[in-house]
Design a protein around this motif. Structure first.
Motif, PDB file in Angstrom:
ATOM      1  N   MET A 151      34.138  94.666 -34.958  1.00 25.71           N
ATOM      2  CA  MET A 151      33.932  95.764 -33.799  1.00 25.71           C
ATOM      3  C   MET A 151      32.353  94.479 -34.260  1.00 25.71           C
ATOM      4  O   MET A 151      31.871  94.892 -32.809  1.00 25.71           O
ATOM      5  N   GLY A 152      31.991  95.035 -35.339  1.00 22.47           N
ATOM      6  CA  GLY A 152      30.378  95.204 -35.353  1.00 22.47           C
ATOM      7  C   GLY A 152      29.714  93.325 -35.073  1.00 22.47           C
ATOM      8  O   GLY A 152      28.740  93.267 -35.209  1.00 22.47           O
ATOM      9  N   ASN A 153      30.734  93.118 -34.662  1.00 21.78           N
ATOM     10  CA  ASN A 153      30.690  91.276 -34.602  1.00 21.78           C
ATOM     11  C   ASN A 153      30.308  90.794 -32.540  1.00 21.78           C
ATOM     12  O   ASN A 153      30.491  89.660 -32.508  1.00 21.78           O
ATOM     13  N   ILE A 154      30.946  92.199 -32.188  1.00 19.02           N
ATOM     14  CA  ILE A 154      30.720  92.082 -30.428  1.00 19.02           C
ATOM     15  C   ILE A 154      29.324  92.597 -30.473  1.00 19.02           C
ATOM     16  O   ILE A 154      29.074  93.665 -30.429  1.00 19.02           O
ATOM     17  N   GLN A 155      28.254  91.525 -29.760  1.00 18.42           N
ATOM     18  CA  GLN A 155      26.514  92.818 -29.918  1.00 18.42           C
ATOM     19  C   GLN A 155      26.139  91.937 -28.169  1.00 18.42           C
ATOM     20  O   GLN A 155      26.210  90.454 -27.739  1.00 18.42           O
ATOM     21  N   ASP A 156      25.814  92.987 -27.262  1.00 17.73           N
ATOM     22  CA  ASP A 156      25.177  92.430 -26.385  1.00 17.73           C
ATOM     23  C   ASP A 156      26.494  91.469 -25.734  1.00 17.73           C
ATOM     24  O   ASP A 156      26.415  90.682 -24.600  1.00 17.73           O
ATOM     25  N   GLY A 157      27.331  92.162 -25.536  1.00 11.38           N
ATOM     26  CA  GLY A 157      28.407  91.078 -24.634  1.00 11.38           C
ATOM     27  C   GLY A 157      29.234  89.983 -24.924  1.00 11.38           C
ATOM     28  O   GLY A 157      29.898  88.899 -24.553  1.00 11.38           O
ATOM     29  N   LYS A 158      28.812  89.177 -26.311  1.00  9.15           N
ATOM     30  CA  LYS A 158      28.579  88.046 -26.978  1.00  9.15           C
ATOM     31  C   LYS A 158      28.752  88.637 -28.335  1.00  9.15           C
ATOM     32  O   LYS A 158      29.318  89.958 -28.867  1.00  9.15           O
ATOM     33  N   PHE A 159      29.620  87.057 -28.715  1.00  9.80           N
ATOM     34  CA  PHE A 159      29.664  87.412 -30.259  1.00  9.80           C
ATOM     35  C   PHE A 159      28.360  87.075 -31.466  1.00  9.80           C
ATOM     36  O   PHE A 159      27.512  85.918 -31.084  1.00  9.80           O
ATOM     37  N   ASP A 160      28.430  87.438 -32.010  1.00 13.15           N
ATOM     38  CA  ASP A 160      27.848  87.423 -33.251  1.00 13.15           C
ATOM     39  C   ASP A 160      28.331  87.287 -34.448  1.00 13.15           C
ATOM     40  O   ASP A 160      28.740  88.044 -35.408  1.00 13.15           O
ATOM     41  N   PHE A 161      28.192  85.306 -35.263  1.00 12.23           N
ATOM     42  CA  PHE A 161      29.297  85.424 -36.039  1.00 12.23           C
ATOM     43  C   PHE A 161      28.477  85.919 -37.160  1.00 12.23           C
ATOM     44  O   PHE A 161      29.146  84.450 -38.440  1.00 12.23           O
ATOM     45  N   THR A 182      37.720 101.367 -31.138  1.00 13.70           N
ATOM     46  CA  THR A 182      36.891 102.147 -31.958  1.00 13.70           C
ATOM     47  C   THR A 182      36.333 102.517 -32.072  1.00 13.70           C
ATOM     48  O   THR A 182      35.552 101.062 -32.898  1.00 13.70           O
ATOM     49  N   ASN A 183      34.913 102.998 -32.268  1.00  9.88           N
ATOM     50  CA  ASN A 183      33.777 103.023 -32.432  1.00  9.88           C
ATOM     51  C   ASN A 183      33.106 104.518 -32.272  1.00  9.88           C
ATOM     52  O   ASN A 183      33.774 104.838 -31.842  1.00  9.88           O
ATOM     53  N   SER A 184      31.740 104.873 -32.152  1.00 11.45           N
ATOM     54  CA  SER A 184      31.270 105.389 -32.088  1.00 11.45           C
ATOM     55  C   SER A 184      31.374 105.267 -30.671  1.00 11.45           C
ATOM     56  O   SER A 184      31.468 104.816 -29.790  1.00 11.45           O
ATOM     57  N   ALA A 185      30.869 107.010 -29.410  1.00  8.92           N
ATOM     58  CA  ALA A 185      31.047 107.187 -28.395  1.00  8.92           C
ATOM     59  C   ALA A 185      30.602 105.371 -27.482  1.00  8.92           C
ATOM     60  O   ALA A 185      30.516 105.437 -26.520  1.00  8.92           O
ATOM     61  N   GLU A 186      28.664 105.762 -27.997  1.00 12.89           N
ATOM     62  CA  GLU A 186      28.257 104.942 -27.527  1.00 12.89           C
ATOM     63  C   GLU A 186      28.475 103.328 -27.418  1.00 12.89           C
ATOM     64  O   GLU A 186      28.479 101.987 -26.231  1.00 12.89           O
ATOM     65  N   LEU A 187      29.692 102.360 -28.147  1.00  9.47           N
ATOM     66  CA  LEU A 187      29.520 101.596 -29.083  1.00  9.47           C
ATOM     67  C   LEU A 187      31.546 100.897 -28.568  1.00  9.47           C
ATOM     68  O   LEU A 187      31.606 100.123 -28.292  1.00  9.47           O
ATOM     69  N   VAL A 188      32.301 102.063 -28.374  1.00  7.22           N
ATOM     70  CA  VAL A 188      33.419 101.837 -27.592  1.00  7.22           C
ATOM     71  C   VAL A 188      33.282 101.971 -26.774  1.00  7.22           C
ATOM     72  O   VAL A 188      32.854 101.412 -25.632  1.00  7.22           O
ATOM     73  N   GLY A 189      34.709 100.336 -26.073  1.00 10.27           N
ATOM     74  CA  GLY A 189      34.855  99.746 -25.240  1.00 10.27           C
ATOM     75  C   GLY A 189      34.038  97.694 -24.967  1.00 10.27           C
ATOM     76  O   GLY A 189      33.850  97.728 -23.439  1.00 10.27           O
ATOM     77  N   LYS A 190      32.739  98.303 -25.964  1.00 10.21           N
ATOM     78  CA  LYS A 190      32.293  96.667 -25.665  1.00 10.21           C
ATOM     79  C   LYS A 190      33.167  95.594 -25.318  1.00 10.21           C
ATOM     80  O   LYS A 190      33.674  95.609 -26.308  1.00 10.21           O
ATOM     81  N   THR A 191      33.104  94.733 -24.629  1.00 11.78           N
ATOM     82  CA  THR A 191      33.314  93.409 -24.927  1.00 11.78           C
ATOM     83  C   THR A 191      33.097  92.706 -25.135  1.00 11.78           C
ATOM     84  O   THR A 191      31.521  91.916 -24.588  1.00 11.78           O
ATOM     85  N   ALA A 192      33.943  91.366 -25.361  1.00 14.96           N
ATOM     86  CA  ALA A 192      32.547  89.890 -25.521  1.00 14.96           C
ATOM     87  C   ALA A 192      34.336  88.834 -25.484  1.00 14.96           C
ATOM     88  O   ALA A 192      35.555  88.840 -25.579  1.00 14.96           O
TER      89      ALA A 192
END
Length: 193
Positions: A48-58, A86-96
């Motif tokens: 989950m931490g690899n998804i950042q601003d709609g992209k992947f951080d490798f 699953t994440n905090s309320a502000e980060l759940v649902g982010k996608t890439a």
């Protein structure tokens, strides 16, 4: 699959339709819950931490052995959308959307893989989910469990997407990406200054 209930949804332009993620997808699947490690000779596992601003951080990748029993079933393909369930309320649902590298690559259990069929562009769906409308939907359907917010695969499959014809999806994705690149250039200039 049944079409989404559109009684409370706004009217769409001619040629557009409401379609659920379930209608658009060939596969919706949870990732691996196997314990990962730091051995970079294995297969990278996106978390989950690899998804950042709609992209992947490798950065900060973890790995599973190449001979892991869930492979090749849980290997990603180009165009797979990963949804953070699953994440905090502000980060759940982010996608890439996975662009094909690194190859091979897998994903962890807090992510849901959606593999689309013909008729929808994964980037279009991702941009919608990451938009204000998609974020409002996530906030509306999220479940709170012991400090963590959750949107399960069944809820994700029920999400209604405003779907234009394929050619229009292509134009919209190109315009969004053009504008995002302008924003990235401006952010780089601000950081440099």
């Amino acid at each position: 699959p049944a079409a989404p209930d559109t009684t409370k949804l706004p009217l769409l332009p001619n040629g557009w339709t409401w379609a659920s993620v379930e209608q658009l997808s060939m596969r919706v699947q949870y990732g691996s819950s196997a314990k990962t490690n730091e051995d970079s000779t294995g297969v990278p596992v996106l978390r989950m931490g690899n998804i950042q601003d709609g992209k992947f951080d490798f950065g900060r990748l973890k790995y599973l052995p190449e001979a892991h029993h869930e492979f090749p079933e849980l290997l990603l393909a180009r165009g797979d959308l990963l949804f953070n369930r699953t994440n905090s309320a502000e980060l759940v649902g982010k996608t890439a959307v996975f662009k094909g590298t690194p190859h091979p690559c897998s994903f962890a259990s807090y992510l849901i893989r959606v593999r689309f069929g013909d008729g929808s562009i994964p980037d279009f769906v991702s941009y919608f989910i990451n938009s204000a409308l998609g974020r409002a939907w996530v906030a509306d359907v999220v479940s709170q469990q012991v400090g963590q917010a959750n949107v399960n695969g069944t809820k994700l499959q029920s999400l209604a997407i405003p779907l234009p014809p394929l050619a229009e999806q292509t134009r919209i994705v190109a315009e969004v990406e053009r504008r995002l690149s302008v924003v990235e250039e401006l952010e780089a200039m601000v950081s440099a200054n």
